[in-house]
Every structure is written in C-alpha cells, then in structure tokens.
Design a protein around this motif. Structure first.
Motif, PDB file in Angstrom:
ATOM      1  N   LYS A   1       1.097  14.944  -7.781  1.00  0.00           N
ATOM      2  CA  LYS A   1       0.993  16.397  -7.708  1.00  0.00           C
ATOM      3  C   LYS A   1       0.500  16.958  -9.033  1.00  0.00           C
ATOM      4  O   LYS A   1       0.966  16.567 -10.102  1.00  0.00           O
ATOM      5  CB  LYS A   1       2.347  17.015  -7.363  1.00  0.00           C
ATOM      6  N   GLY A   2      -0.440  17.891  -8.927  1.00  0.00           N
ATOM      7  CA  GLY A   2      -0.981  18.512 -10.124  1.00  0.00           C
ATOM      8  C   GLY A   2      -2.136  17.760 -10.740  1.00  0.00           C
ATOM      9  O   GLY A   2      -2.880  18.313 -11.548  1.00  0.00           O
ATOM     10  N   ARG A   3      -2.296  16.491 -10.385  1.00  0.00           N
ATOM     11  CA  ARG A   3      -3.417  15.712 -10.930  1.00  0.00           C
ATOM     12  C   ARG A   3      -4.462  15.404  -9.855  1.00  0.00           C
ATOM     13  O   ARG A   3      -5.647  15.368 -10.128  1.00  0.00           O
ATOM     14  CB  ARG A   3      -2.912  14.400 -11.521  1.00  0.00           C
ATOM     15  N   PHE A   4      -4.007  15.145  -8.643  1.00  0.00           N
ATOM     16  CA  PHE A   4      -4.907  14.799  -7.540  1.00  0.00           C
ATOM     17  C   PHE A   4      -4.972  15.944  -6.533  1.00  0.00           C
ATOM     18  O   PHE A   4      -3.969  16.626  -6.290  1.00  0.00           O
ATOM     19  CB  PHE A   4      -4.413  13.546  -6.824  1.00  0.00           C
ATOM     20  N   THR A   5      -6.143  16.134  -5.956  1.00  0.00           N
ATOM     21  CA  THR A   5      -6.325  17.152  -4.928  1.00  0.00           C
ATOM     22  C   THR A   5      -7.085  16.549  -3.755  1.00  0.00           C
ATOM     23  O   THR A   5      -8.177  16.010  -3.944  1.00  0.00           O
ATOM     24  CB  THR A   5      -7.091  18.362  -5.462  1.00  0.00           C
ATOM     25  N   ILE A   6      -6.514  16.665  -2.568  1.00  0.00           N
ATOM     26  CA  ILE A   6      -7.183  16.205  -1.366  1.00  0.00           C
ATOM     27  C   ILE A   6      -7.791  17.410  -0.658  1.00  0.00           C
ATOM     28  O   ILE A   6      -7.189  18.489  -0.607  1.00  0.00           O
ATOM     29  CB  ILE A   6      -6.210  15.442  -0.425  1.00  0.00           C
ATOM     30  N   SER A   7      -8.995  17.216  -0.151  1.00  0.00           N
ATOM     31  CA  SER A   7      -9.670  18.296   0.564  1.00  0.00           C
ATOM     32  C   SER A   7     -10.555  17.692   1.644  1.00  0.00           C
ATOM     33  O   SER A   7     -10.813  16.490   1.640  1.00  0.00           O
ATOM     34  CB  SER A   7     -10.493  19.157  -0.390  1.00  0.00           C
ATOM     35  N   GLY A   8     -10.983  18.535   2.556  1.00  0.00           N
ATOM     36  CA  GLY A   8     -11.806  18.039   3.645  1.00  0.00           C
ATOM     37  C   GLY A   8     -12.963  18.967   3.955  1.00  0.00           C
ATOM     38  O   GLY A   8     -12.897  20.171   3.683  1.00  0.00           O
ATOM     39  N   ASP A   9     -14.022  18.382   4.470  1.00  0.00           N
ATOM     40  CA  ASP A   9     -15.187  19.137   4.937  1.00  0.00           C
ATOM     41  C   ASP A   9     -15.415  18.735   6.389  1.00  0.00           C
ATOM     42  O   ASP A   9     -15.972  17.672   6.659  1.00  0.00           O
ATOM     43  CB  ASP A   9     -16.405  18.814   4.067  1.00  0.00           C
ATOM     44  N   GLY A  10     -14.957  19.586   7.299  1.00  0.00           N
ATOM     45  CA  GLY A  10     -15.048  19.257   8.715  1.00  0.00           C
ATOM     46  C   GLY A  10     -16.467  19.080   9.199  1.00  0.00           C
ATOM     47  O   GLY A  10     -16.744  18.249  10.065  1.00  0.00           O
ATOM     48  N   ALA A  11     -17.368  19.860   8.643  1.00  0.00           N
ATOM     49  CA  ALA A  11     -18.767  19.782   9.075  1.00  0.00           C
ATOM     50  C   ALA A  11     -19.375  18.432   8.730  1.00  0.00           C
ATOM     51  O   ALA A  11     -20.273  17.950   9.421  1.00  0.00           O
ATOM     52  CB  ALA A  11     -19.575  20.902   8.432  1.00  0.00           C
ATOM     53  N   LYS A  12     -18.888  17.825   7.676  1.00  0.00           N
ATOM     54  CA  LYS A  12     -19.407  16.528   7.229  1.00  0.00           C
ATOM     55  C   LYS A  12     -18.488  15.382   7.629  1.00  0.00           C
ATOM     56  O   LYS A  12     -18.780  14.227   7.311  1.00  0.00           O
ATOM     57  CB  LYS A  12     -19.597  16.518   5.714  1.00  0.00           C
TER      58      LYS A  12
ATOM     59  N   ARG B   1       0.858  -1.178   0.000  1.00  0.00           N
ATOM     60  CA  ARG B   1       0.000   0.000   0.000  1.00  0.00           C
ATOM     61  C   ARG B   1       0.898   1.234   0.000  1.00  0.00           C
ATOM     62  O   ARG B   1       1.882   1.310   0.730  1.00  0.00           O
ATOM     63  CB  ARG B   1      -0.890  -0.018   1.240  1.00  0.00           C
ATOM     64  N   GLU B   2       0.542   2.209  -0.837  1.00  0.00           N
ATOM     65  CA  GLU B   2       1.366   3.406  -0.945  1.00  0.00           C
ATOM     66  C   GLU B   2       0.545   4.658  -0.677  1.00  0.00           C
ATOM     67  O   GLU B   2      -0.650   4.716  -0.959  1.00  0.00           O
ATOM     68  CB  GLU B   2       2.001   3.510  -2.336  1.00  0.00           C
ATOM     69  N   LEU B   3       1.226   5.658  -0.156  1.00  0.00           N
ATOM     70  CA  LEU B   3       0.585   6.923   0.137  1.00  0.00           C
ATOM     71  C   LEU B   3       0.249   7.669  -1.152  1.00  0.00           C
ATOM     72  O   LEU B   3       1.029   7.665  -2.109  1.00  0.00           O
ATOM     73  CB  LEU B   3       1.516   7.785   0.993  1.00  0.00           C
ATOM     74  N   VAL B   4      -0.918   8.297  -1.157  1.00  0.00           N
ATOM     75  CA  VAL B   4      -1.308   9.162  -2.266  1.00  0.00           C
ATOM     76  C   VAL B   4      -1.246  10.616  -1.816  1.00  0.00           C
ATOM     77  O   VAL B   4      -0.566  11.439  -2.417  1.00  0.00           O
ATOM     78  CB  VAL B   4      -2.726   8.830  -2.767  1.00  0.00           C
ATOM     79  N   ALA B   5      -1.962  10.928  -0.739  1.00  0.00           N
ATOM     80  CA  ALA B   5      -2.007  12.304  -0.244  1.00  0.00           C
ATOM     81  C   ALA B   5      -2.531  12.303   1.182  1.00  0.00           C
ATOM     82  O   ALA B   5      -3.258  11.394   1.580  1.00  0.00           O
ATOM     83  CB  ALA B   5      -2.911  13.169  -1.128  1.00  0.00           C
ATOM     84  N   ILE B   6      -2.154  13.345   1.924  1.00  0.00           N
ATOM     85  CA  ILE B   6      -2.665  13.510   3.278  1.00  0.00           C
ATOM     86  C   ILE B   6      -3.108  14.950   3.492  1.00  0.00           C
ATOM     87  O   ILE B   6      -2.682  15.859   2.775  1.00  0.00           O
ATOM     88  CB  ILE B   6      -1.617  13.156   4.358  1.00  0.00           C
ATOM     89  N   ILE B   7      -3.991  15.123   4.468  1.00  0.00           N
ATOM     90  CA  ILE B   7      -4.425  16.450   4.853  1.00  0.00           C
ATOM     91  C   ILE B   7      -4.521  16.477   6.372  1.00  0.00           C
ATOM     92  O   ILE B   7      -5.015  15.537   6.987  1.00  0.00           O
ATOM     93  CB  ILE B   7      -5.774  16.827   4.195  1.00  0.00           C
ATOM     94  N   THR B   8      -3.998  17.548   6.970  1.00  0.00           N
ATOM     95  CA  THR B   8      -4.051  17.653   8.421  1.00  0.00           C
ATOM     96  C   THR B   8      -5.335  18.355   8.850  1.00  0.00           C
ATOM     97  O   THR B   8      -6.051  18.941   8.020  1.00  0.00           O
ATOM     98  CB  THR B   8      -2.850  18.443   8.954  1.00  0.00           C
ATOM     99  N   SER B   9      -5.582  18.321  10.137  1.00  0.00           N
ATOM    100  CA  SER B   9      -6.774  18.990  10.650  1.00  0.00           C
ATOM    101  C   SER B   9      -6.681  20.499  10.439  1.00  0.00           C
ATOM    102  O   SER B   9      -7.700  21.188  10.435  1.00  0.00           O
ATOM    103  CB  SER B   9      -6.950  18.675  12.140  1.00  0.00           C
ATOM    104  N   GLY B  10      -5.472  20.998  10.231  1.00  0.00           N
ATOM    105  CA  GLY B  10      -5.292  22.416   9.950  1.00  0.00           C
ATOM    106  C   GLY B  10      -5.354  22.749   8.485  1.00  0.00           C
ATOM    107  O   GLY B  10      -5.182  23.907   8.090  1.00  0.00           O
ATOM    108  N   GLY B  11      -5.594  21.739   7.658  1.00  0.00           N
ATOM    109  CA  GLY B  11      -5.752  21.969   6.223  1.00  0.00           C
ATOM    110  C   GLY B  11      -4.466  21.891   5.417  1.00  0.00           C
ATOM    111  O   GLY B  11      -4.473  22.161   4.215  1.00  0.00           O
TER     112      GLY B  11
END
Length: 123
Positions: free
Chosen positions: A67-78, A48-58
C-alpha cells in the motif's frame, strides 16, 4: 479461453519505478465474464503471494506491505491491467504473475494465469 501476457519487467534500482502490464486476449465472451484481475508474485522457494487485485467495477485491494507504493489500474477498452510500482525495494524482486477470474454465463468458473515477468531490484 483467455490468454494473459505480462510485460514491463526488468532490472530497476532500489527507489525507482516500474510499470507492469497484463493484456488479456482470446474469447471475448470469457473476457467479458472476468470480474477480478490481480497481480501476484513469487520468489524461489516461496509460495506465490497476492500483490493487488482490481474488480470489474474498479474496486482495488492491496497487501498491506504494498500500500502506498504500488497502484493497480485497468483499461477496459484495452483489456489490460497495470501495476505501477514506485519506490521499489530489493525485497520486491520476484516473478510477477497476472491472474484473471470470473464465472461464465453458464456458471463455469474461470481462473487464468500469465507466464510471469521478472522484476529485479538492485540495491
């Protein structure tokens, strides 16, 4: 405990786009203690390999090849993390897994995984 459920996988043509979602549910105390969520992927016979991570601070971080093809994002409310995949390539075919890590207020490490969602990119 925390449950992670991925969705959005499927069959897509090379050059196309796909958006994966990972919804966290369960103990609100543990969900609030999550400080990093990420996407990983795995193909048969490979680790298993890492793709992307996002911290609680964004703050986000990506493997160079994504990079440039994938985007990670988060919705804290959901309590949901997304992975937008653009210009996908056949080599992106894999099972994509969601991961959540953190430390509870009493100092217990948390490391949760979803069951994965299959992405198949046709050439």
């Amino acid at each position: 405990q925390v449950q992670l459920v991925e969705s959005g996988g499927g069959l897509v043509q090379a050059g196309g786009s796909l958006r994966l979602s990972c919804a966290a549910s369960g103990s609100i105390f543990r969900i609030n203690a999550i400080n990093v969520m990420g996407w990983y992927r795995q193909t048969p016979g490979k680790q298993r390999e890492l793709v992307a991570i996002i911290t609680s601070g964004g703050v986000t971080n990506y493997v160079d090849s994504m990079k440039g093809r994938f985007t990670i994002s988060g919705d804290g409310a959901k309590n949901t993390v997304y992975l937008q995949m653009n210009n996908v390539k056949p080599e992106d075919t894999a099972v994509y897994y969601c991961n959540a890590r953190g430390t509870t207020p009493v100092g217990n490490d948390m490391d949760y995984w979803g069951k994965g969602t299959l992405v198949t990119v046709s050439s």
